[in-house]
Enzyme design. Structure first.
Site, PDB file in Angstrom:
ATOM      1  N   CYS A  79       0.842  -1.205   0.000  1.00  0.00           N
ATOM      2  CA  CYS A  79       0.000   0.000   0.000  1.00  0.00           C
ATOM      3  C   CYS A  79       0.878   1.257   0.000  1.00  0.00           C
ATOM      4  CB  CYS A  79      -0.978  -0.036   1.166  1.00  0.00           C
ATOM      5  SG  CYS A  79      -2.384   1.071   0.933  1.00  0.00           S
ATOM      6  N   HIS A 170      -3.739  -5.055   0.693  1.00  0.00           N
ATOM      7  CA  HIS A 170      -3.164  -5.553   1.951  1.00  0.00           C
ATOM      8  C   HIS A 170      -3.228  -7.088   1.992  1.00  0.00           C
ATOM      9  CE1 HIS A 170      -2.538  -1.786   4.186  1.00  0.00           C
ATOM     10  NE2 HIS A 170      -3.554  -1.339   3.470  1.00  0.00           N
ATOM     11  N   GLU A 172      -1.921  -8.991   4.139  1.00  0.00           N
ATOM     12  CA  GLU A 172      -1.833  -9.479   5.517  1.00  0.00           C
ATOM     13  C   GLU A 172      -3.178  -9.617   6.212  1.00  0.00           C
ATOM     14  OE1 GLU A 172      -1.304  -4.948   5.883  1.00  0.00           O
ATOM     15  OE2 GLU A 172      -0.984  -6.532   4.413  1.00  0.00           O
TER      16      GLU A 172
END
Length: 512
Positions: A79, A170, A172
Site C-alpha cells: 500500500c 493488503h 496481511e
C-alpha cells in the site's frame, strides 16, 4: 545464524498483522519504525514496507531511501510502501477520485513467482486514498483490479539490484483470501528463506542466549501462574536452574484453589518458586475502597512492596526476569507525525527502576500465540498454557464495590462452577475469556418455603482475536440455564444469575 525479515512501520494499523503472517510462515521478523537506523545484519533476507495513514504527497510524509535498501536485499512495499517505491523511482501517485476501501478482485497481467499458486481472480482487500497512476519506466505491471490500473508491480529484473515488489492491496488481512500465499512466495521464492524458525528452534536458541547473558548469576522473578510468566520462567530455569528465584504471591483475589494448584505445577516443572500467602495484607489494603482505579493501585503497590521485601532476602541477585511479550514493546509511529511512541504496559518498566537490576525478557520478541506454542514445546501442561487471560488485579475488579474475604469466597465458588462447566461442555476453547462478576446488588428470591435476599452474579464470556475488540459469546441457552441452576443451588449467598451480552466496544471485557 537466524534469518530475519525487517518490517519498516509507517504507522499502519495492520503492521502487526504483517509480522504475524511472516511468523506463521516460520520466518523470524521484527518491526522497526521507518525513522530508526536500520541494522543491515548478515541474516537479513528481506524488507517489507508497511502501509500508512499518510499520503506520499504530504509535506511531512514518512520516507526511507528504497534504493539503499534494494542494494542490500529484496523489498516488498504494501500500500503506502508500494506508493513510496513507485514515486521515488519516477512514477506518478495521485489522490484517488474516490477512496478505495474493501474487497476487490485481482486480475493477473503477468506470471510471476510472487503469485505462484494463486487462483484466477483472487479476492484482495483495499484500503487507500491514493493510487499509482503511472509506473516508472524501470517497472512492469503485474496485476490490476476493476477500479485501479496498478494493483501490483515489480522492477524489471537486472543484475545490479535486488527484486522490488509493490502491492496496492493488503495481503496481511483476513479478507485477502490468498494474501498469506503471496507473502509466503515473497519470503521463499524471492528472499530464499528456509522457514526454519520453529518453537523448538526458538527454545534451543533462547536457552543458549540466556546462559551466555546470565552466566552463574542469579535472577529473581515474579510469577503469576499466567502463560507469559510461566513460559518465561521455564526458559530461564532451563538455562540456569536453581539460580532462578521465582516469587508467587497470593494476593487473596486469585481463582479458587489457584495458589495451591499453581505451586504444584511449578514443582512438577522443577521451578525454584517461593509461595507467599499475603491474603490478609491485601484485604486490609482493599478495605473501604470501591473505586476500581484505587483498588488496582492498592493491589499493585502492595505487590511491589512484598516482592521487593522477598527479593532482598536473596543474596547476589543481578537480574530481574519478566514475561514481557512483543506487543508490549513494539515501537509504533504516531499518526500525527514521525515521532515515535512506545506502548506502556504493566510488564514494561516499574520494578527494574526501583530494584536497580538488569532485565531478562526471553519472550520479548514473541506474540501471544507463539508464547503458547513455546510453552507446549517446553512441556508445560496444556490447561495452564491454554487458560483464558486473567486480570492482574484478579477478582478484585470482578467484585464491584468493596472487596472482602466473604465476597471473594462467593465469587471463587461461582467462577469455578462456570469455568468447570465450560470445559465439560467443550466450550472453554471457543471463547477468548470468561468469568463471573459479583454485583453490589441483592435481590429477593425464594428457595423452598424461604424468602432469600442475596447477591447477583453476572456471567461474562467473549470471543476475540487479541482482546482489542470482542463480541459476547453466544453460549447455548441450555448451558446457561444449567450453570445458573448449579450456582444458585451450590453457592449460599447468591440467588440470581444474569448473562452479559455487551460487546467491546462500547463495553469493556472486564466490568472494572
Amino acid at each position: 545464524m537466524t534469518e530475519k525479515i525487517l518490517i519498516l512501520d509507517f504507522g499502519s494499523q495492520y503492521t502487526q498483522l504483517i509480522a504475524r503472517a511472516v511468523r506463521e510462515a516460520h520466518v523470524y521478523c521484527e518491526i522497526t519504525p521507518f525513522n530508526k537506523p536500520i541494522q543491515m545484519s548478515p541474516g537479513l533476507k528481506g524488507v517489507i514496507l508497511s502501509g500508512s495513514p499518510f499520503s506520499v504527497n504530504d509535506s511531512q510524509a514518512p520516507s526511507v531511501e528504497v534504493l539503499t535498501l534494494l542494494q542490500r536485499t529484496p523489498v516488498l512495499g504494501i500500500c503506502y510502501g508500494a506508493q513510496l517505491s513507485a514515486k521515488q523511482f519516477g512514477g506518478m501517485v495521485e489522490k484517488s477520485k474516490k477512496r478505495e476501501y474493501g474487497r476487490a478482485i485481482l486480475h493477473l497481467e503477468e506470471e510471476d513467482q510472487l503469485f505462484k499458486g494463486l487462483t484466477p481472480k483472487s479476492q484482495v482487500w483495499m484500503s487507500h486514498g491514493d493510487s499509482i497512476l503511472k509506473l516508472p519506466e524501470s517497472f512492469e505491471l503485474l496485476a490490476t483490479t476493476d477500479n485501479i490500473p496498478v494493483a501490483a508491480f515489480r522492477n524489471k529484473p537486472n543484475a545490479s539490484t535486488n527484486p522490488l515488489y509493490g502491492l496496492q492491496f493488503h495481503p496481511e488481512v483476513y479478507h485477502s483470501i490468498e494474501g498469506k500465499k503471496i507473502l509466503h512466495n515473497f519470503l521463499v521464492n524471492i528472499c530464499g528463506c528456509k522457514q526454519d524458525w520453529t518453537p523448538a528452534h526458538f527454545v534451543n536458541d533462547t536457552i543458549g542466549a540466556l546462559k551466555a547473558q546470565i552466566g552463574d548469576r542469579k535472577v529473581v522473578m515474579a510469577i503469576s501462574g499466567g502463560v507469559d510468566s510461566t513460559v518465561a520462567a521455564t526458559l530461564i530455569s532451563r538455562a540456569i536452574g536453581e539460580n532462578l528465584h521465582g516469587i508467587f504471591v497470593d494476593n487473596g483475589v486469585l481463582r479458587k484453589d489457584e495458589y495451591a494448584n499453581v505451586l504444584k505445577t511449578y514443582k512438577k516443572l522443577n521451578l525454584n518458586v517461593k509461595g507467599i500467602d499475603a491474603r490478609e495484607v491485601f484485604y486490609k489494603k482493599l478495605k473501604g475502597k470501591t473505586d476500581p482505579e484505587k483498588k488496582r493501585k492498592a493491589i499493585g503497590k502492595q505487590f511491589i512492596e512484598i516482592f521487593q521485601e522477598e527479593a532482598k532476602k536473596i543474596k547476589g541477585v543481578s537480574f530481574l526476569g519478566q514475561g514481557t511479550i512483543y506487543p508490549d514493546v513494539i515501537e509504533s509511529v504516531s499518526v500525527h507525525g514521525p515521532s515515535v511512541t512506545i506502548k506502556s504496559h504493566h510488564n514494561v518498566g516499574g520494578l527494574p527502576k526501583k530494584m536497580h537490576l538488569n532485565l531478562v525478557e526471553p519472550l520479548r520478541f514473541l506474540f501471544k500465540d507463539e508464547v503458547r506454542k513455546v510453552g507446549l514445546e517446553l512441556g508445560i501442561p496444556e490447561d495452564m498454557i491454554n487458560r483464558h487471560p486473567f486480570p492482574g488485579p484478579g477478582l478484585a475488579i470482578r467484585i464491584l464495590g468493596e472487596v472482602n474475604e466473604e465476597k471473594v469466597d462467593l465469587l471463587q465458588k461461582a467462577d469455578e462452577i462456570y469455568v468447570k462447566a465450560l470445559k465439560e461442555h467443550n466450550l472453554y476453547a471457543t471463547v477468548w475469556q470468561a468469568g463471573a462478576i459479583l454485583l453490589p446488588v441483592k435481590t429477593v428470591g425464594v428457595m423452598g418455603d424461604e424468602r432469600t435476599y442475596e447477591f447477583t452474579v453476572a456471567l461474562r464470556a467473549v470471543t476475540s482475536v487479541d482482546g482489542m475488540t470482542a463480541d459476547w459469546a453466544h453460549l447455548p441457552y441450555d448451558f446457561l440455564a444449567s450453570v445458573s441452576n448449579e450456582i444458585i443451588n451450590s453457592v449460599k449467598g447468591i440467588n440470581r444469575v444474569v448473562y452479559d451480552i455487551s460487546s467491546k466496544p462500547p463495553a469493556t471485557i472486564e466490568w472494572e
